[in-house]
Design a protein around this motif. Structure first.
Motif, PDB file in Angstrom:
ATOM      1  N   THR A  82      -5.686  -7.383   2.338  1.00 57.08           N
ATOM      2  CA  THR A  82      -5.599  -6.019   1.825  1.00 57.08           C
ATOM      3  C   THR A  82      -4.449  -5.282   2.486  1.00 57.08           C
ATOM      4  OG1 THR A  82      -7.082  -5.103   3.523  1.00 57.08           O
ATOM      5  CG2 THR A  82      -8.105  -5.965   1.500  1.00 57.08           C
ATOM      6  N   GLU A  88      -4.758  -2.402   3.818  1.00 57.46           N
ATOM      7  CA  GLU A  88      -5.307  -1.825   5.043  1.00 57.46           C
ATOM      8  C   GLU A  88      -5.218  -2.812   6.201  1.00 57.46           C
ATOM      9  OE1 GLU A  88      -6.746  -1.822   2.121  1.00 57.46           O
ATOM     10  OE2 GLU A  88      -6.668   0.304   1.590  1.00 57.46           O
ATOM     11  N   LYS A 139      -2.562  -2.756   9.887  1.00 59.48           N
ATOM     12  CA  LYS A 139      -2.914  -2.889  11.297  1.00 59.48           C
ATOM     13  C   LYS A 139      -1.839  -3.621  12.084  1.00 59.48           C
ATOM     14  CE  LYS A 139      -7.922  -2.883  10.445  1.00 59.48           C
ATOM     15  NZ  LYS A 139      -9.181  -3.667  10.550  1.00 59.48           N
ATOM     16  N   THR A 156      -5.000   6.924  -2.397  1.00 62.50           N
ATOM     17  CA  THR A 156      -5.648   6.969  -1.098  1.00 62.50           C
ATOM     18  C   THR A 156      -6.489   8.227  -0.895  1.00 62.50           C
ATOM     19  OG1 THR A 156      -3.662   8.026  -0.183  1.00 62.50           O
ATOM     20  CG2 THR A 156      -3.814   5.630  -0.052  1.00 62.50           C
TER      21      THR A 156
END
Length: 319
Positions: A29, A31, A35, A312
């Motif tokens: 993903t 997201e 990271k 988002t």
């Protein structure tokens, strides 16, 4: 065989395109990718592999924060509100030749993707650098829009940047503004029907599924082994699976039973003897691993598509 990550990076170097490479664990993903590279100065991308009812394929590459409504995009292409859907999993291998989670503009390097239409977010042009997977989701490369344009031009593809958040009216006196981006050729995928998908297929079908069948009964012992295996490969209807978890579990158990029955044949008994149990166990493990990965991807893609549509500012609905 399609291009490998190493071959793609070598091609970028040959084209003298500046990029930086960031290796990280496999991510599925935006997201998860954030990271590892989100702290860097650049724009994350989200990419969808889509098809229309005439088996023409599209890659939509947008900035992570861009709000894209697939129904609006479909209308702008002149396909109607329900004209776009997620391409089936088979098409990833047959057309883009990349695994799940690795869709990016770079997949168009493969000859099999020559007829795929690419829609790029116009927001990329304002970014210092943009992040994409180089055909493998254990690596992210950063480059600017000029570098991406140079790469696409080397493939004979004219880069097309689109305001993906626009919603211009479409009507009799206002033709679809993106109609020229519809591919002229369809791509036939082995095992896929040539006709448009049935009208009863849900518009929520944003995941790679085969709509031919909703399952296989364990009681169906008359069909041949090949027929049972073919039915086994057909995924359960996505909308039904999400709407009725108990039915999905029941169907999954039935498909597992059918798989066991399909492997217990006179030929296999003679060939493997006492090792038949081990052979069946390995077959089930292999088949169900693919099945469960596909199911997990269905959930991921549906949640991702909901977020892709809402942006988002809105969390995906719980299924």
């Amino acid at each position: 065989m399609g291009y490998t990550k190493e071959q793609l990076l070598a091609r970028l170097q040959e084209l003298q395109i500046d990029f930086t490479k960031h290796e990280h664990p496999v991510v599925l993903t935006v997201e998860a990718q954030a990271k590892h590279v989100g702290h860097l100065n650049g724009a994350l991308s989200k990419n969808l592999f889509l098809k229309d009812k005439k088996h023409r394929f599209y890659v939509v590459s947008a900035m992570a924060k861009t709000n894209v409504d697939l129904k609006v995009l479909s209308q702008r292409l002149g396909l109607g509100k329900g004209g776009l859907r997620m391409a089936p999993e088979e098409a990833l291998g047959e057309v883009l030749q990349v695994p799940l989670g690795c869709v990016t503009p770079f997949a168009l390097v493969n000859e099999s993707a020559r007829c795929v239409s690419l829609l790029l977010d116009q927001g990329f042009k304002t970014q210092e650098c943009c992040f994409f997977h180089p055909l493998s989701n254990d690596t992210t490369i950063a480059l600017n829009a000029r570098g991406l344009d140079k790469f696409l031009s080397s493939l004979g593809k004219q880069p097309v940047y689109v305001d993906l958040e626009a919603n211009p009216p479409v009507g009799k006196d206002q033709p679809p503004d993106l109609a020229s981006l519809v591919p002229s050729d369809a791509i036939a995928i082995p095992g896929q029907p040539d006709k448009a998908a049935p009208s009863q297929v849900s518009d929520m079908n944003h995941a790679p599924v085969n709509n031919k069948s909703t399952g296989v009964s364990a009681k169906a012992v008359k069909p041949s082994t090949d027929v049972r295996k073919e039915k086994l490969s057909n995924a359960v209807s996505l909308s039904n699976s999400f709407a009725d978890p108990e039915k999905y579990v029941e169907d999954f158990i039935e498909r597992t039973s059918s798989l066991v029955l399909s492997e217990i044949t006179e030929e296999n008994v003679k060939q493997y003897g006492e090792k038949l149990g081990e052979v069946i166990s390995n077959t089930i493990r292999k088949k169900l691993a693919t099945e469960l990965k596909s199911t997990a991807t269905m959930f991921k893609n549906t949640a991702y598509s909901e977020g892709f549509s809402a942006g988002t500012r809105q969390q995906p609905k719980r299924l």
